[in-house]
Design an enzyme around this catalytic site. Structure first.
Site, PDB file in Angstrom:
ATOM      1  CB  CYS A 193       4.901  -0.675  -3.933  1.00  0.00           C
ATOM      2  SG  CYS A 193       5.481  -0.090  -2.325  1.00  0.00           S
ATOM      3  CG  ASN A 218       7.211   4.504  -0.015  1.00  0.00           C
ATOM      4  OD1 ASN A 218       7.459   5.611   0.444  1.00  0.00           O
ATOM      5  ND2 ASN A 218       8.104   3.833  -0.708  1.00  0.00           N
ATOM      6  CB  CYS A 265       7.014  -4.321   1.400  1.00  0.00           C
ATOM      7  SG  CYS A 265       6.394  -4.758   3.043  1.00  0.00           S
ATOM      8  NE  ARG A 266       4.576  -4.550  -3.358  1.00  0.00           N
ATOM      9  CZ  ARG A 266       3.383  -4.487  -3.910  1.00  0.00           C
ATOM     10  NH1 ARG A 266       3.116  -5.246  -4.963  1.00  0.00           N
ATOM     11  NH2 ARG A 266       2.465  -3.675  -3.433  1.00  0.00           N
ATOM     12  CB  SER A 267       8.309   1.329  -3.866  1.00  0.00           C
ATOM     13  OG  SER A 267       7.686   1.868  -2.735  1.00  0.00           O
ATOM     14  CG  ASP A 269       1.881  -6.558  -0.599  1.00  0.00           C
ATOM     15  OD1 ASP A 269       2.861  -6.638   0.177  1.00  0.00           O
ATOM     16  OD2 ASP A 269       0.904  -5.826  -0.394  1.00  0.00           O
TER      17      ASP A 269
HETATM   18  P1  4NP Z   1       4.099  -2.540  -0.238  1.00  0.00           P
HETATM   19  O1  4NP Z   1       3.343  -3.558   0.743  1.00  0.00           O
HETATM   20  O2  4NP Z   1       3.066  -1.997  -1.211  1.00  0.00           O
HETATM   21  O3  4NP Z   1       5.097  -3.384  -0.918  1.00  0.00           O
HETATM   22  O4  4NP Z   1       4.704  -1.451   0.627  1.00  0.00           O
HETATM   23  C1  4NP Z   1       2.236  -3.150   1.496  1.00  0.00           C
HETATM   24  C2  4NP Z   1       2.372  -2.929   2.841  1.00  0.00           C
HETATM   25  C3  4NP Z   1       1.286  -2.533   3.604  1.00  0.00           C
HETATM   26  C4  4NP Z   1       0.066  -2.349   3.007  1.00  0.00           C
HETATM   27  C5  4NP Z   1      -0.068  -2.554   1.665  1.00  0.00           C
HETATM   28  C6  4NP Z   1       1.011  -2.959   0.911  1.00  0.00           C
HETATM   29  N1  4NP Z   1      -1.050  -1.947   3.772  1.00  0.00           N
HETATM   30  O5  4NP Z   1      -2.158  -1.861   3.211  1.00  0.00           O
HETATM   31  O6  4NP Z   1      -0.906  -1.670   4.964  1.00  0.00           O
END
Ligand code: 4NP
Length: 160
Positions: free
Chosen positions: A8, A11, A13-15, A128
């Site tokens: 994702c 790294n 939340c989703r992955s 997200d």
């Molecule tokens: P993820 O969510 O891609 O599912 O881990 C996010 C968490 C934080 C950020 C972006 C995506 N960020 O830009 O801080």
């Protein structure tokens, strides 16, 4: 040994949730020696951090322990060579990972995780949940449980 990498953006939340859900399925089927799972972000802002506390809590509610996972950024070309299946969460991740595959030699093993959904067959991206409420995290877990089951069925057919 088949190696699976979930990707994702951050790294956190989703992955990592996909990694935890998929690993639990693999362990339940007694396939831990044959299928390895990991996750990474296309961005490196959260490198070294555990998953988002909200994702840890919602996953724990369904019996998945994400608390020991540590965020890292995807590294190219190593990860592209190393893993047999590289599953992205949304179209932006897919575009970014394809761009890391500069020669296009790993194109076939990079694809959207939700292509393996059966129940949520009409959904193509994991949204997200970062700026959403608890329902957003639960919905992500619904999608991941569905897709990870379909993915495991596919990989089982690919095992020797
Ligand atoms: P993820 O969510 O891609 O599912 O881990 C996010 C968490 C934080 C950020 C972006 C995506 N960020 O830009 O801080």
């Amino acid at each position: 040994m088949k190696k699976v990498l979930f990707v994702c953006l951050g790294n956190i939340c989703r992955s990592p949730a996909a990694e935890g859900v998929f690993r639990a399925l693999v362990e339940k089927e007694g396939l831990a020696k044959q299928i390895h799972a990991d996750s990474a972000g296309t961005g490196g802002w959260h490198e070294g951090e555990p998953p988002d506390g909200r994702m840890i809590a919602h996953a724990k509610g369904r019996g998945y322990d994400l608390s020991t996972l540590v965020a890292r950024q995807i590294s190219a070309p190593e990860d592209l060579k190393n893993f047999d299946y590289i599953l992205t969460m949304d179209n932006s991740n897919l575009k970014n990972v394809h761009a890391l595959d500069t020669k296009g030699e790993h194109h076939a093993k990079i694809g959207p995780l939700l292509a393996y959904c059966r129940t949520h067959a009409q959904v193509h991206e994991v949204p997200d949940p970062y700026y959403q409420d608890g329902n957003g995290f639960e919905y992500v877990l619904d999608l991941l449980e569905d897709a990870c089951q379909g993915l495991l069925e596919k990989i089982k057919r690919d095992l020797p």
